[in-house]
Design an enzyme around this catalytic site. Structure first.
Site, mmCIF file in Angstrom:
data_model
loop_
_atom_site.group_PDB
_atom_site.id
_atom_site.type_symbol
_atom_site.label_atom_id
_atom_site.label_comp_id
_atom_site.label_asym_id
_atom_site.label_seq_id
_atom_site.Cartn_x
_atom_site.Cartn_y
_atom_site.Cartn_z
ATOM 1 N N ASP A 38 -12.980 11.941 0.565
ATOM 2 C CA ASP A 38 -12.998 10.514 0.255
ATOM 3 C C ASP A 38 -13.562 9.728 1.436
ATOM 4 O O ASP A 38 -14.030 10.307 2.402
ATOM 5 C CB ASP A 38 -11.607 10.022 -0.149
ATOM 6 C CG ASP A 38 -10.574 10.297 0.923
ATOM 7 O OD1 ASP A 38 -10.919 10.185 2.120
ATOM 8 O OD2 ASP A 38 -9.430 10.637 0.575
ATOM 9 N N LYS A 60 -13.823 5.490 -2.618
ATOM 10 C CA LYS A 60 -14.444 4.516 -1.735
ATOM 11 C C LYS A 60 -13.373 3.946 -0.826
ATOM 12 O O LYS A 60 -12.868 4.615 0.050
ATOM 13 C CB LYS A 60 -15.111 3.415 -2.542
ATOM 14 C CG LYS A 60 -16.383 3.854 -3.215
ATOM 15 C CD LYS A 60 -17.025 2.669 -3.914
ATOM 16 C CE LYS A 60 -18.196 3.123 -4.761
ATOM 17 N NZ LYS A 60 -18.498 2.161 -5.801
ATOM 18 N N MET A 175 -2.927 0.580 7.108
ATOM 19 C CA MET A 175 -3.260 -0.169 5.887
ATOM 20 C C MET A 175 -2.751 -1.609 5.956
ATOM 21 O O MET A 175 -2.338 -2.169 4.950
ATOM 22 C CB MET A 175 -2.628 0.521 4.646
ATOM 23 C CG MET A 175 -3.013 1.955 4.471
ATOM 24 S SD MET A 175 -2.103 2.743 3.123
ATOM 25 C CE MET A 175 -0.530 3.067 3.886
HETATM 26 N N1 SAH Z 1 -3.798 9.929 6.531
HETATM 27 C C1 SAH Z 1 -4.461 8.916 7.324
HETATM 28 C C2 SAH Z 1 -4.001 7.529 6.956
HETATM 29 C C3 SAH Z 1 -4.397 7.137 5.557
HETATM 30 S S1 SAH Z 1 -3.870 5.526 5.121
HETATM 31 C C4 SAH Z 1 -4.214 9.225 8.810
HETATM 32 O O1 SAH Z 1 -3.392 10.071 9.141
HETATM 33 O O2 SAH Z 1 -4.929 8.658 9.630
HETATM 34 C C5 SAH Z 1 -5.330 4.594 5.415
HETATM 35 C C6 SAH Z 1 -5.191 3.799 6.678
HETATM 36 O O3 SAH Z 1 -5.359 4.638 7.800
HETATM 37 C C7 SAH Z 1 -6.212 2.718 6.864
HETATM 38 O O4 SAH Z 1 -5.893 1.568 6.149
HETATM 39 C C8 SAH Z 1 -6.104 2.484 8.354
HETATM 40 O O5 SAH Z 1 -4.958 1.729 8.664
HETATM 41 C C9 SAH Z 1 -5.864 3.877 8.862
HETATM 42 N N2 SAH Z 1 -7.091 4.549 9.352
HETATM 43 C C10 SAH Z 1 -7.623 5.688 8.894
HETATM 44 N N3 SAH Z 1 -8.691 6.039 9.640
HETATM 45 C C11 SAH Z 1 -8.810 5.100 10.593
HETATM 46 C C12 SAH Z 1 -9.696 4.911 11.686
HETATM 47 N N4 SAH Z 1 -10.697 5.747 11.940
HETATM 48 N N5 SAH Z 1 -9.508 3.845 12.492
HETATM 49 C C13 SAH Z 1 -8.500 2.981 12.260
HETATM 50 N N6 SAH Z 1 -7.645 3.103 11.235
HETATM 51 C C14 SAH Z 1 -7.785 4.151 10.420
#
Ligand code: SAH
Length: 510
Positions: A38, A60, A175
């Site tokens: 994704d 997306k 998020m």
């Molecule tokens: N499983 C993922 C989180 C998924 S929830 C993890 O462990 O990172 C989706 C949220 O993750 C986004 O809204 C944001 O808050 C965060 N996120 C994911 N990738 C990111 C990145 N590269 N930089 C900043 N925030 C990120």
């Protein structure tokens, strides 16, 4: 009953920097029949997939799913039931706000075997790349990962705002960008001092990383002014102040620079990885496609008669590749070349020749045809037969001068470079949106093909803000003849020289 044949790997693909993928995850992607990913999982990782693997894109942005979660779940079940091995790539870690738990439950329900491969979560790594350690003995003794997504009007909330507000924990919200106002309001209303430091890190660990800092009082305004959007991590706590001291990633010499790579995709990886390691964002617009010569008979005949030659001269890595491909296709090997002397135009060509166990006798001082000519002037070339396998269209300096020295030169087309206009529209829209800082040219044909892509466009306007980096004087001359003045020129005329020249120029600009 568990179906033993198919399996789903719920894989943490890390936060964006492809180097943060675990070895186990990489091995799983390499062996998977199906790769499902994704928008948070870096598409760069797909290069590890088998050539014939099915690659399925399922999402997306938050809320805006290409496939709903239910459909994704069913897809995983369906593929596994066909006996396939499925790599389900999820951003960060699959069990940290990644719905990995739900996917696992569903797989279990359908009797599908699964394994979980944890990943580097953005909750820790995005702050780390912004120079914020989420724990530090002087500031905090614990840390909370909190969803910033919960509907503020939800009746039975799990959000213990009073606990968050009263503790000295580092609070990490995921998020939460859209909900920042509510987060701030709830923390302050529950007694968190309004001067508590806050940071938002967007696209952490990638070359697009963007960080803003402030306090509970100021952060909303700062975020609004910076137009910072999702996906971002919100960090609340005293550790945020350490960024002033510990920021490192955004200090890399090419951090945030958006650099276009125009060379053929198959040859771009060295330049891309060097620039990426320096913090740049590489946009690959290959302007060239390299194909074998239309008529392979001349090269084959030269190889059949290889005993007649004294020298084999290579002016490019492609020349080496296509020569040896043909040699091997003809059922011969390097023993057929034992009597020959070798010359190469530059260090990378020499290295590639070295891959076949052959040491070049000549490597010029600087990496251009004129210099190869100088190097040959020390050799007695009278009556010597030279084989020069190279591109269909090439400079004449070398064959002309070798002929003048008394050599008999057979220039043979080993490959052709043709225009690749697959990414024309992408290039034009990136230029329109001012999304390009520098365009790199690594040969004359990259320049002329680049300009061909912009035919009938208002180049004066589109290229106004763009810096051009050229690999050497010949390429620069071609650029000038097409109306482009290179701002950066490599010396020595190598990829490393080009990268160093870009660092020097950006340092000069401060
Ligand atoms: N499983 C993922 C989180 C998924 S929830 C993890 O462990 O990172 C989706 C949220 O993750 C986004 O809204 C944001 O808050 C965060 N996120 C994911 N990738 C990111 C990145 N590269 N930089 C900043 N925030 C990120």
């Amino acid at each position: 009953m568990i179906d033993k044949t198919g399996i789903v790997y719920l894989i943490g693909a890390g936060p964006g920097d492809p180097g943060l993928l675990t070895i186990k995850a990489k091995e799983c992607i390499e062996s998977a029949d199906v790769v499902v990913y994704d928008y948070l999982a870096s598409p760069i990782l797909l290069k590890y997939a088998k050539k014939d693997a099915q690659i399925i894109y399922v999402g997306k942005k938050g809320g805006d799913h290409t496939l709903t979660q239910d459909k994704i779940n069913l897809l995983l079940v369906d593929k596994a039931k066909q006996g396939l091995s499925v790599a389900r790539l999820k951003g960060g870690d699959p069990f940290v706000f990644g719905r990995g738990g739900e996917e696992a439950q569903l797989l279990l329900e359908h009797g599908v075997q699964y394994e979980v491969i944890p990943g580097v979560t953005s909750a820790i790594s995005a702050p780390a790349y912004a120079g914020i350690p989420i724990t530090h003995r002087d500031h905090t003794s614990f840390v909370s990962f909190i969803t910033g997504h919960e509907n503020p009007n939800k009746e039975n909330t799990n959000m213990q705002w009073d606990v968050f507000a009263k503790s000295n924990a580092t609070l990490v919200f995921l998020m939460g960008v859209k909900n920042l106002g509510n987060i701030v309001k709830n923390l302050v209303a529950n007694g968190k001092p309004s001067d508590t430091p806050v940071a938002l890190v967007r696209w952490g660990t990638t070359s697009q990383q963007q960080t803003v800092t402030g306090t509970l009082e100021t952060i909303e305004k700062t975020v609004e002014e910076a137009k910072l959007k999702s996906p971002a991590i919100i960090v609340v706590g005293q550790v945020v102040n350490l960024r002033k001291e510990l920021a490192w990633f955004d200090k890399k010499p090419l951090f945030g620079k958006r650099i276009v790579i125009t060379r053929a995709r198959a040859q771009a990886s060295g330049l891309v990885s060097q620039l990426t390691n320096l913090g740049a964002q590489c946009l690959e617009i290959p302007t060239i496609r390299i194909i074998p010569a239309e008529d392979t008979a001349p090269l084959k005949s030269a190889i059949t008669n290889i005993k007649d030659y004294d020298w084999l001269v290579f002016t490019s890595v492609n020349g080496v590749k296509f020569f040896f491909d043909t040699l091997f296709d003809m059922g011969k090997d390097v023993r057929a070349l034992g009597h020959l002397k070798f010359a190469c135009i530059g260090p990378v060509t020499k290295e590639r020749l070295g891959d076949y166990g052959i040491v070049s006798d000549i490597l010029p001082q600087t990496y251009r045809a004129e210099s190869v000519v100088d190097a040959f002037s020390k050799e007695d070339m009278k009556g010597k037969k030279v084989l020069l396998p190279r591109a269909k269209v090439a400079r004449t300096v070398l064959p002309e001068n070798l002929t003048r020295m008394g050599a008999v030169v057979d220039e043979i087309t080993a490959y052709e470079t043709i225009l690749n206009d697959d990414d024309k529209q992408t290039l034009i829209s990136m230029l329109e949106d001012n999304k390009i800082d520098t365009v790199t040219f690594t040969s004359s044909s990259t320049v002329s093909n680049f300009m061909s892509l912009l035919e009938n466009q208002d180049t004066a306007r589109l290229l106004k803000e763009v810096t051009f980096a050229s690999i050497g004087p010949i390429t620069s001359d071609t650029a000038r003849s097409l109306g482009i003045e290179p701002d950066i020129e490599a010396a020595p005329y190598t990829i490393k020289g080009l990268v160093d020249a870009m660092i020097a120029e950006y340092e000069r600009q401060g």
